[in-house]
Design a protein around this motif. Structure first.
Motif, mmCIF file in Angstrom:
data_model
loop_
_atom_site.group_PDB
_atom_site.id
_atom_site.type_symbol
_atom_site.label_atom_id
_atom_site.label_comp_id
_atom_site.label_asym_id
_atom_site.label_seq_id
_atom_site.Cartn_x
_atom_site.Cartn_y
_atom_site.Cartn_z
ATOM 1 N N PRO A 23 0.799 -1.223 0.000
ATOM 2 C CA PRO A 23 0.000 0.000 0.000
ATOM 3 C C PRO A 23 0.838 1.283 0.000
ATOM 4 O O PRO A 23 0.460 2.269 -0.628
ATOM 5 N N LYS A 24 1.978 1.249 0.654
ATOM 6 C CA LYS A 24 2.815 2.451 0.702
ATOM 7 C C LYS A 24 3.713 2.595 -0.527
ATOM 8 O O LYS A 24 4.388 3.602 -0.690
ATOM 9 N N LEU A 25 3.718 1.582 -1.391
ATOM 10 C CA LEU A 25 4.500 1.604 -2.633
ATOM 11 C C LEU A 25 3.573 1.229 -3.792
ATOM 12 O O LEU A 25 3.677 0.149 -4.370
ATOM 13 N N PRO A 26 2.644 2.130 -4.154
ATOM 14 C CA PRO A 26 1.616 1.793 -5.148
ATOM 15 C C PRO A 26 2.122 1.605 -6.581
ATOM 16 O O PRO A 26 1.363 1.182 -7.445
ATOM 17 N N ASP A 27 3.395 1.885 -6.825
ATOM 18 C CA ASP A 27 3.945 1.722 -8.171
ATOM 19 C C ASP A 27 4.782 0.454 -8.320
ATOM 20 O O ASP A 27 5.331 0.191 -9.379
ATOM 21 N N VAL A 28 4.904 -0.333 -7.248
ATOM 22 C CA VAL A 28 5.746 -1.531 -7.288
ATOM 23 C C VAL A 28 4.914 -2.746 -7.697
ATOM 24 O O VAL A 28 4.018 -3.175 -6.977
ATOM 25 N N LEU A 29 5.240 -3.249 -8.875
ATOM 26 C CA LEU A 29 4.587 -4.434 -9.423
ATOM 27 C C LEU A 29 5.422 -5.656 -9.043
ATOM 28 O O LEU A 29 6.636 -5.685 -9.278
ATOM 29 N N VAL A 30 4.767 -6.644 -8.450
ATOM 30 C CA VAL A 30 5.440 -7.841 -7.952
ATOM 31 C C VAL A 30 4.918 -9.071 -8.686
ATOM 32 O O VAL A 30 3.714 -9.207 -8.906
ATOM 33 N N PHE A 31 5.840 -9.943 -9.048
ATOM 34 C CA PHE A 31 5.476 -11.220 -9.650
ATOM 35 C C PHE A 31 5.815 -12.314 -8.656
ATOM 36 O O PHE A 31 6.915 -12.344 -8.100
ATOM 37 N N LYS A 32 4.845 -13.212 -8.440
ATOM 38 C CA LYS A 32 5.002 -14.299 -7.479
ATOM 39 C C LYS A 32 4.671 -15.627 -8.138
ATOM 40 O O LYS A 32 3.856 -15.683 -9.065
ATOM 41 N N VAL A 33 5.290 -16.676 -7.620
ATOM 42 C CA VAL A 33 4.929 -18.035 -7.989
ATOM 43 C C VAL A 33 4.466 -18.705 -6.706
ATOM 44 O O VAL A 33 5.180 -18.714 -5.707
ATOM 45 N N LYS A 34 3.236 -19.198 -6.735
ATOM 46 C CA LYS A 34 2.631 -19.841 -5.555
ATOM 47 C C LYS A 34 2.763 -18.943 -4.318
ATOM 48 O O LYS A 34 3.088 -19.397 -3.228
ATOM 49 N N GLY A 35 2.561 -17.647 -4.514
ATOM 50 C CA GLY A 35 2.562 -16.703 -3.401
ATOM 51 C C GLY A 35 3.917 -16.209 -2.943
ATOM 52 O O GLY A 35 4.004 -15.417 -2.013
ATOM 53 N N LYS A 36 4.994 -16.641 -3.597
ATOM 54 C CA LYS A 36 6.356 -16.238 -3.222
ATOM 55 C C LYS A 36 6.958 -15.357 -4.328
ATOM 56 O O LYS A 36 6.988 -15.746 -5.493
ATOM 57 N N MET A 37 7.448 -14.196 -3.933
ATOM 58 C CA MET A 37 7.973 -13.221 -4.892
ATOM 59 C C MET A 37 9.283 -13.693 -5.528
ATOM 60 O O MET A 37 10.163 -14.190 -4.843
ATOM 61 N N PHE A 38 9.375 -13.496 -6.879
ATOM 62 C CA PHE A 38 10.643 -13.778 -7.546
ATOM 63 C C PHE A 38 11.187 -12.581 -8.311
ATOM 64 O O PHE A 38 12.355 -12.551 -8.685
ATOM 65 N N THR A 39 10.366 -11.533 -8.506
ATOM 66 C CA THR A 39 10.852 -10.302 -9.124
ATOM 67 C C THR A 39 9.857 -9.178 -8.858
ATOM 68 O O THR A 39 8.675 -9.423 -8.602
ATOM 69 N N ALA A 40 10.378 -7.949 -8.908
ATOM 70 C CA ALA A 40 9.551 -6.764 -8.683
ATOM 71 C C ALA A 40 10.161 -5.578 -9.421
ATOM 72 O O ALA A 40 11.380 -5.532 -9.631
ATOM 73 N N THR A 41 9.313 -4.614 -9.797
ATOM 74 C CA THR A 41 9.789 -3.424 -10.490
ATOM 75 C C THR A 41 8.858 -2.249 -10.224
ATOM 76 O O THR A 41 7.721 -2.435 -9.792
ATOM 77 N N ASP A 42 9.334 -1.057 -10.513
ATOM 78 C CA ASP A 42 8.509 0.148 -10.466
ATOM 79 C C ASP A 42 7.842 0.295 -11.830
ATOM 80 O O ASP A 42 8.535 0.445 -12.844
ATOM 81 N N ILE A 43 6.513 0.243 -11.862
ATOM 82 C CA ILE A 43 5.811 0.258 -13.154
ATOM 83 C C ILE A 43 5.874 1.611 -13.852
ATOM 84 O O ILE A 43 5.684 1.683 -15.057
ATOM 85 N N ASN A 44 6.151 2.674 -13.135
ATOM 86 C CA ASN A 44 6.218 3.989 -13.771
ATOM 87 C C ASN A 44 7.557 4.261 -14.437
ATOM 88 O O ASN A 44 7.602 4.887 -15.498
#
Length: 119
Positions: A23-44
């Motif tokens: 919620p405090k980082l509304p521009d951070v897009l996260v990709f998860k496999v089975k609920g576990k994060m493997f990569t993230a980026t700033d979408i803007n």
């Protein structure tokens, strides 16, 4: 690599979901496999993305590639920040995303891995 290529590549993997979970980082897009994060980026900006790395090779890779840096918010032993500055080929970027994905899958429970294989 652009953000659409990055997004499509991540979503092409088995069991991957995307979300904006902080919620405090509304521009951070996260990709998860089975609920576990493997990569993230700033979408803007898409000026970088974070990946999970093998602790045994992480320092060697950072020494070899200037665009691979210590992450701001993740464990420096297990994660790296990859600058998207054109200095690393899309092929290598995709290989690193594969490594990150497989490292996360390897840590899943046996049940979760079996569910993933059945997809």
């Amino acid at each position: 690599m652009n953000i659409e290529t990055y997004r499509s590549y991540c979503l092409s993997k088995k069991g991957v979901t995307e979300s904006i979970p902080f919620p405090k980082l509304p521009d951070v897009l996260v990709f998860k496999v089975k609920g576990k994060m493997f990569t993230a980026t700033d979408i803007n900006t898409f000026d970088s993305f974070s990946i999970k790395c093998e602790p045994e090779t992480i320092e060697e890779l950072r020494a070899q590639y200037d665009a691979l840096e210590e992450p701001s918010y993740f464990s420096k032993k297990h994660w790296s920040r990859v600058l998207v500055d054109g200095s690393i080929s899309d092929k290598i970027l995709c290989e690193w995303l594969d490594v990150s994905y497989h490292l996360v899958v390897a840590k899943l429970t046996k049940k979760a891995r079996l569910e993933l294989e059945s997809l």
